[in-house]
Every structure is written in C-alpha cells, then in structure tokens.
Write a protein that holds these residues in place. Structure first.
Motif, mmCIF file in Angstrom:
data_model
loop_
_atom_site.group_PDB
_atom_site.id
_atom_site.type_symbol
_atom_site.label_atom_id
_atom_site.label_comp_id
_atom_site.label_asym_id
_atom_site.label_seq_id
_atom_site.Cartn_x
_atom_site.Cartn_y
_atom_site.Cartn_z
ATOM 1 N N PRO A 178 0.835 -1.208 0.000
ATOM 2 C CA PRO A 178 0.000 0.000 0.000
ATOM 3 C C PRO A 178 0.869 1.258 0.000
ATOM 4 O O PRO A 178 1.925 1.295 0.623
ATOM 5 C CB PRO A 178 -0.798 -0.119 1.306
ATOM 6 C CG PRO A 178 0.034 -0.995 2.186
ATOM 7 C CD PRO A 178 0.734 -1.952 1.264
ATOM 8 N N ASN A 180 -0.937 4.467 0.056
ATOM 9 C CA ASN A 180 -1.804 5.507 0.609
ATOM 10 C C ASN A 180 -2.643 4.896 1.729
ATOM 11 O O ASN A 180 -3.155 3.779 1.587
ATOM 12 C CB ASN A 180 -2.721 6.069 -0.489
ATOM 13 C CG ASN A 180 -3.508 7.276 -0.023
ATOM 14 O OD1 ASN A 180 -4.390 7.176 0.819
ATOM 15 N ND2 ASN A 180 -3.172 8.443 -0.584
ATOM 16 N N ARG A 182 -5.610 5.277 2.669
ATOM 17 C CA ARG A 182 -6.992 4.941 2.318
ATOM 18 C C ARG A 182 -7.110 3.533 1.722
ATOM 19 O O ARG A 182 -8.179 2.928 1.743
ATOM 20 C CB ARG A 182 -7.546 5.988 1.349
ATOM 21 C CG ARG A 182 -7.695 7.376 1.991
ATOM 22 C CD ARG A 182 -8.251 8.395 1.000
ATOM 23 N NE ARG A 182 -8.409 9.702 1.620
ATOM 24 C CZ ARG A 182 -7.438 10.611 1.720
ATOM 25 N NH1 ARG A 182 -6.228 10.317 1.211
ATOM 26 N NH2 ARG A 182 -7.645 11.771 2.295
ATOM 27 N N GLU A 183 -5.995 3.042 1.188
ATOM 28 C CA GLU A 183 -6.008 1.683 0.647
ATOM 29 C C GLU A 183 -6.233 0.638 1.738
ATOM 30 O O GLU A 183 -6.667 -0.480 1.445
ATOM 31 C CB GLU A 183 -4.691 1.393 -0.073
ATOM 32 C CG GLU A 183 -4.454 2.249 -1.314
ATOM 33 C CD GLU A 183 -3.113 1.954 -1.968
ATOM 34 O OE1 GLU A 183 -2.570 0.854 -1.732
ATOM 35 O OE2 GLU A 183 -2.604 2.817 -2.703
ATOM 36 N N GLU A 185 -8.456 0.767 3.923
ATOM 37 C CA GLU A 185 -9.911 0.605 4.068
ATOM 38 C C GLU A 185 -10.534 -0.019 2.824
ATOM 39 O O GLU A 185 -11.625 -0.590 2.900
ATOM 40 C CB GLU A 185 -10.574 1.966 4.306
ATOM 41 C CG GLU A 185 -10.422 2.504 5.717
ATOM 42 C CD GLU A 185 -11.221 3.779 5.936
ATOM 43 O OE1 GLU A 185 -11.789 3.935 7.023
ATOM 44 O OE2 GLU A 185 -11.273 4.614 5.027
ATOM 45 N N GLU A 186 -9.830 0.073 1.705
ATOM 46 C CA GLU A 186 -10.447 -0.301 0.435
ATOM 47 C C GLU A 186 -10.015 -1.667 -0.084
ATOM 48 O O GLU A 186 -10.847 -2.476 -0.490
ATOM 49 C CB GLU A 186 -10.129 0.780 -0.612
ATOM 50 C CG GLU A 186 -10.680 2.151 -0.236
ATOM 51 C CD GLU A 186 -10.102 3.268 -1.086
ATOM 52 O OE1 GLU A 186 -9.202 2.963 -1.917
ATOM 53 O OE2 GLU A 186 -10.519 4.424 -0.921
ATOM 54 N N LYS A 187 -8.697 -1.945 -0.077
ATOM 55 C CA LYS A 187 -8.256 -3.188 -0.714
ATOM 56 C C LYS A 187 -7.157 -3.929 0.040
ATOM 57 O O LYS A 187 -6.758 -5.021 -0.375
ATOM 58 C CB LYS A 187 -7.787 -2.903 -2.137
ATOM 59 C CG LYS A 187 -6.600 -1.965 -2.249
ATOM 60 C CD LYS A 187 -6.212 -1.770 -3.714
ATOM 61 C CE LYS A 187 -5.000 -0.861 -3.867
ATOM 62 N NZ LYS A 187 -4.623 -0.685 -5.283
ATOM 63 N N HIS A 188 -6.682 -3.369 1.121
ATOM 64 C CA HIS A 188 -5.658 -4.042 1.909
ATOM 65 C C HIS A 188 -6.215 -4.452 3.269
ATOM 66 O O HIS A 188 -7.293 -3.994 3.683
ATOM 67 C CB HIS A 188 -4.426 -3.138 2.092
ATOM 68 C CG HIS A 188 -3.520 -3.140 0.909
ATOM 69 N ND1 HIS A 188 -2.584 -4.123 0.691
ATOM 70 C CD2 HIS A 188 -3.423 -2.275 -0.131
ATOM 71 C CE1 HIS A 188 -1.935 -3.865 -0.429
ATOM 72 N NE2 HIS A 188 -2.432 -2.749 -0.956
ATOM 73 N N ILE A 215 -8.395 6.281 9.448
ATOM 74 C CA ILE A 215 -9.091 5.184 8.784
ATOM 75 C C ILE A 215 -9.454 4.096 9.801
ATOM 76 O O ILE A 215 -8.783 3.917 10.818
ATOM 77 C CB ILE A 215 -8.242 4.590 7.635
ATOM 78 C CG1 ILE A 215 -6.895 4.066 8.160
ATOM 79 C CG2 ILE A 215 -7.994 5.626 6.558
ATOM 80 C CD1 ILE A 215 -6.755 2.603 8.054
ATOM 81 N N ARG A 218 -9.566 -2.472 7.533
ATOM 82 C CA ARG A 218 -10.133 -3.808 7.325
ATOM 83 C C ARG A 218 -9.193 -4.804 7.991
ATOM 84 O O ARG A 218 -7.979 -4.731 7.816
ATOM 85 C CB ARG A 218 -10.232 -4.120 5.837
ATOM 86 C CG ARG A 218 -11.092 -3.177 5.032
ATOM 87 C CD ARG A 218 -10.893 -3.424 3.541
ATOM 88 N NE ARG A 218 -11.398 -4.726 3.112
ATOM 89 C CZ ARG A 218 -10.852 -5.453 2.146
ATOM 90 N NH1 ARG A 218 -9.753 -5.025 1.532
ATOM 91 N NH2 ARG A 218 -11.374 -6.615 1.797
#
Length: 312
Positions: A178, A180, A182-183, A185-188, A215, A218
């Motif tokens: 990653p 950034n 924000r990644e 929360e989105e894809k990592h 954030i 996940r």
C-alpha cells in the motif's frame, strides 16, 4: 493476640506456601507462626488455611481475608512511610501493571538499576493489556499507552513515542504494497488492535503536510496484546503500526519492512495511572520518577533502550 502481627504472619504463610518457609522468612520459630495463625482463625471464627502434610491450601474465606489483609497492611505501610523522615529509603511491595512489550523491552532489562537505587522495594509486575480493578486487586500503578479515559484515575504523562507502519514481505508479495492510507480501508488488510477499555478496534491516523487521514482498517484478526499484534504482522496477516523499539529485531531479520514512509503516524502517549483514593507513597513516587526517565530515553521509538549499567 496482636491481630496486626498475626495478619502479617498469615499473609506470609499464604505467599510462601507453607509454615516452614514463612517462619524462615519472618525469622520466627515455626510453632510461633502456627500458633499465631490458629489464634487468628479462632478470633475470626473461621478456617483460613487447610493443612496437609505436604502443603497449605487457602480456603475461600482465607482468600478473601488475604486480599483485604494485604490492602490494609499496604495502607498502614504507606501511612508509616508518609510520617517518617523524607530521607528514609522507600521500602515494601509495589504492584504495577503494564503491557508485555513495555515489561520485556523497557522495564525488566533495567531493573538492576532500579534495585541498586531502591534495594528495599519488592516489585510485583502484572503483564498484559487488560482492565484492572486497582482497589480490589491492590494495584499501585500502571504504565499504559494511549490517553486514559477512566476519570477515577490520576494520570501522569511520562513520554510520547512515534508509531510507524510495517508489513511482512510475505504480505507484500501476495497483496502488494500500500502507498496511501486509504487503501487500508479499500483493498488491503491490517492487523486490528482491540482496546480492552473501549471494547473496539482502534483506528489508524496518518498525516502528510496539512493532510490528515483517519481510517478504520479492514482486518482479518484483532488482538489486545502488543506482542501478539507484532506476531500477526510478522505472519503476514496484515499491515500494522508499531513502535520502533518493538520491531527493530524483526526488521533486522527481514521479517518486517517499513512502508508508507512519506506518511507520518500519530504518536502514542505513555501515562502512569493510579487511583485517586490511593496515597502516592514514597515507593510509588520513586518508581514513577524512575520509569519516566527510562521512557524519555527512547527517541520517538526509533530504537530499543539499552540496559543501564547493572549493580556492582
């Protein structure tokens, strides 16, 4: 019967596990120790200890009496200490709580220095990130990471350490690196840190210049212990934030890699907390002052704290 003396004898029997060791520790004849405990039981009209030929077992009433007795004896000791000359060497048992990483990497490697300064203080260290009933468990103070939320506690800030972001090579090979926040929360995936006091997984905060990003990561797994959190990161379960002194060895072994170095993480404040109702005795005060200087020896958590010179 001198009830206070009998109480002290009973406590020592419980702590040593039998009458013989208690007698040795108290420098008393074994018969005297036995008679004092029997007199205390007669006075209380209950059985405190079950005796066998090999061991002494505490009864339910005995366990309850022991917990109250050590609290009373500690308060008496603190009262005596507060009335004595300020030059008197601090002494007695000191019960402290802290996370395993703080105990293993900061406090225990330097205890020889503390003992050299204060040889009459006996430390009982409880290890773990858990909710503590300070009064019921007779805890004098605790070292905690993060701003305390319990308004019944007095908190003294003793330091501030910088968090950094890491991932295992195994994770990067399988999921990419990653770049950034924000990644996350989105894809990592991240390793979640479960705060026992708040009852939830903590968020992560990043900043770069004037940009601030918070954030909710996940995660596949969350834990409430710093060492387990580190092991989960090394296993490649997810990205995590940690203090430099905790991860140095893992980084040197190639088990973790620092990532997103252009983003700064939030700092972790360290506090020593203790109950408002508890008098800050000399033994607690000197430990707090010693620990504060120890923590200040860490520079933003970038490196482990070298042990101080050992006694002798």
């Amino acid at each position: 019967m001198d009830q206070l003396s009998a109480m002290r004898v009973f406590v020592r029997v419980v702590e040593t596990g039998n009458f013989t060791r208690a007698a040795t520790a108290l420098d008393m004849p074994k018969t005297t120790v036995t008679n004092m405990v029997q007199s205390l039981e007669a006075h209380l009209r209950t059985t405190l200890l079950n005796r066998t030929t090999r061991r002494v077992m505490v009864t339910t009433d005995g366990a309850l009496y022991y917990e109250r007795a050590i609290q009373i004896l500690s308060e008496i000791e603190e009262l005596d200490g507060s009335m004595s000359n300020s030059q008197t060497q601090p002494s007695g048992r000191l019960r402290v709580e802290m996370a395993g990483a703080f105990a293993d990497l900061i406090v225990i490697p330097n205890l020889c220095d503390f003992y050299k300064r204060y040889p009459q203080i006996q430390l009982d260290i409880g290890v773990g990130d858990r909710l503590v009933d300070y009064i019921a468990e007779n805890v004098d103070c605790a070292l905690r990471g993060g701003t305390p939320t319990d308004q019944s506690l007095i908190a003294r800030k003793v330091g501030e350490l910088k968090l950094r972001t890491f991932a295992a090579p195994f994770y990067i090979e399988n999921f990419g690196e990653p770049t950034n926040p924000r990644e996350l929360e989105e894809k990592h995936f991240s390793v979640g840190y479960l705060n026992a006091t708040l009852g939830r997984v903590l968020s992560m905060e990043f900043c770069r210049g004037d940009e601030v990003v918070e954030i909710n990561p996940r995660y596949v797994v969350s834990v409430n212990d710093a060492r387990s959190y580190l092991n989960a990161m090394i296993a490649g379960i997810g990205v995590g934030q940690s203090l430099g002194f905790m991860v140095n060895d893992a980084v040197e072994r190639g088990e973790l890699v620092e990532i997103m170095t252009d983003w700064d993480c939030e700092t972790l404040p360290l506090y020593i907390v203790y109950p408002q109702t508890r008098h800050l005795s000399n033994k607690v005060r000197v430990f707090v002052d010693w620990l504060a200087k120890l923590v200040q020896g860490l520079k933003d958590g970038d490196q482990a704290l070298p042990p101080m010179r050992k006694a002798g």
